[in-house]
Design an enzyme around this catalytic site. Structure first.
Site: not given
Length: 374
Positions: A213-215, A290
Site C-alpha cells: 500500500l502506498h497510494r 495499489d
C-alpha cells in the site's frame, strides 16, 4: 566515414523507473546508432536503495545525478526542470527518453520539448481516467509532448488517438518491466531467505499473501487506512499476509497511531529490494496492492492480484490477466480474496508481446527513426 552516434539522454528518477530503464540501457549500449547517456534525477533519494537496485539490475552508474530529493509535486517538478536544463544544454542530445509517469518524466519531457529536443516516451497511452491521481496528469502531458510513443498494450493507441496524437508516432512494443522480470526470476531468493532476512520465522513459506500500500487515497486518510488494516486482519486469519512497508505508509501508520494494529493484522517487513520482492510475489497465493507495476508483474507470473483502487491505468491486467479491481471496500476485498482461496482466482494469460523483448523492439524503432532523419 561512419555516421556519428546519436546521443540519447535516458531519464530515471524513481524506483518504478529502475526496472524499466535496465533493459533499455542494456540494449542501447550495444547499438551502433545510439549512444545512451543515463541521467538520474534523484527523485527517490534513498542512496542505499538506489545503489541496491542499480547493482541488482546491472544498471550502469548514472552519467549525471541531479540529486533533487523530496518535495511537493510542484517543488520537485520545478527543481528537476531547473537542474536538467543545463545538462541538456551541455550534452546537446538528439533525443530524451523518459519512462513511466513520475514527476521526473514530465519535468524532463517539458524541458526537452521547450528546447526543441525530441521526446521519446516509454509506457505511453496508459490511462486510469482519474485526474485526482498526479500520475495521470503526468501521463497525459508527457504523451502530448512526445515525438515517439511506445505502448505496452494495444488499447493504449485508442487513448492516444482520442487525444489527437498521430498514430504514426505510436509503436506497440510490449512491456520493458516484463523484460526485467523475466531476466531476473531465477535470481530471486527463496521465500525462506527473504523471511529470514526480515527476522520472520513463523510464516509458512508455501502459503501466504503479499500486501503493498502506498497510494494517497489509501494511506493518507486515517479512517480509510484503519478500515483497510482491519480488513487485512480479518483476512489474515485465513491466510498469513506479508506486508513490506513503503516508507510513506510506515509514516502514515505511525502518525495515525495504527502501527500496532498493523502488526497485529499482518507480518510487517521492511522495504524490500527488487529481487527479494520478486521472490515473494512469484510464490504468493495472492497479492493485494495499489501498485500499478505489481498489477503487471502478477499478471506476467500468473499470480492472482486484488487491486485496492477503483480504477487502473493497466486494463490489460484485468481484461487478459489475473487482476481484479475492488477499491478499498471491505466486503469486495474479502469477497475477492475468498474467491482466490476457494478456487484459485483468475487464471489469466500473458498479454501480447510481454515476452522479454520489448527493449529490443524499442531499439529497432529508434534506430530506424534516426536513420530516416539523416
Amino acid at each position: 566515414m561512419p555516421a556519428m552516434l546519436k546521443r540519447v539522454i535516458c531519464v530515471v528518477g524513481a524506483r518504478p523507473n529502475f526496472m524499466k530503464i535496465a533493459p533499455l540501457m542494456r540494449c542501447l549500449s550495444r547499438s551502433r546508432v545510439v549512444e545512451p547517456y543515463l541521467l538520474h534525477t534523484g527523485q527517490h533519494y534513498d542512496a542505499a536503495m538506489k545503489a541496491t537496485f542499480f547493482e541488482q539490475l546491472h544498471i550502469p552508474e548514472p552519467d549525471e545525478d541531479l540529486g533533487v530529493g523530496s518535495g511537493s509535486h510542484a517543488v520537485q517538478t520545478a527543481e528537476i526542470m531547473r537542474r536538467f536544463e543545463p545538462v541538456l544544454d551541455a550534452q546537446t542530445p538528439d533525443a530524451v527518453v523518459v519512462v513511466g509517469d513520475v514527476n521526473s518524466t514530465i519535468a524532463c519531457a517539458l524541458v526537452a520539448a521547450k528546447k526543441g529536443v525530441p521526446v521519446v516516451h516509454v509506457e505511453a497511452g496508459l490511462r486510469s481516467f482519474d485526474r485526482d491521481m498526479p500520475e495521470e496528469i503526468n501521463r497525459v502531458l508527457t504523451d502530448q509532448l512526445s515525438d515517439l510513443l511506445f505502448t505496452t498494450e494495444r488499447g493504449a493507441l485508442a487513448n492516444l488517438e482520442r487525444e489527437g496524437i498521430d498514430p504514426a508516432r505510436v509503436h506497440f512494443v510490449g512491456n520493458v518491466m516484463i523484460d526485467t522480470l523475466l531476466d531476473n526470476r531465477q535470481r530471486a531468493p527463496s521465500v525462506g531467505e527473504v523471511l529470514a532476512a526480515g527476522g520472520v520465522a513463523d510464516v509458512p513459506s508455501d502459503r501466504f499473501g503479499v500486501v503493498t500500500l502506498h497510494r494517497p487515497s489509501n494511506v493518507d486518510d486515517v479512517d480509510t487506512l484503519g478500515r483497510l488494516i482491519d480488513t487485512l486482519g480479518t483476512l489474515s486469519a485465513e491466510l498469513p499476509l506479508l506486508f513490506p512497508l513503503h516508507p510513506r505508509t510506515a509514516a502514515r501508520l505511525e502518525s495515525a497511531g495504527l502501527m500496532e494494529r498493523a502488526r497485529a493484522a499482518c507480518v510487517l517487513l521492511p522495504p524490500l529490494d527488487y529481487l527479494r520482492m520478486l521472490g515473494l510475489l512469484q510464490n504468493a497465493i495472492m497479492v493485494l496492492t495499489d501498485s500499478g507495476g505489481i498489477q503487471e508483474e502478477t499478471t506476467a507470473m500468473g499470480v492472482p492480484c486484488i487491486t485496492l483502487r477503483e480504477n487502473t491505468e493497466r486494463p490489460i491486467t484485468v481484461e487478459a490477466g489475473t487482476n481484479t479491481i475492488v477499491g478499498n471496500d471491505r466486503a469486495r476485498i474479502l469477497g475477492a480474496a475468498r474467491d482466490v482461496l476457494r478456487d484459485g482466482g483468475k487464471a489469466g494469460c500473458i498479454p501480447e508481446l510481454w515476452d522479454g523483448h520489448a527493449a529490443e523492439r524499442i531499439l529497432r524503432v529508434l534506430e530506424d527513426w534516426f536513420r530516416a532523419k539523416q
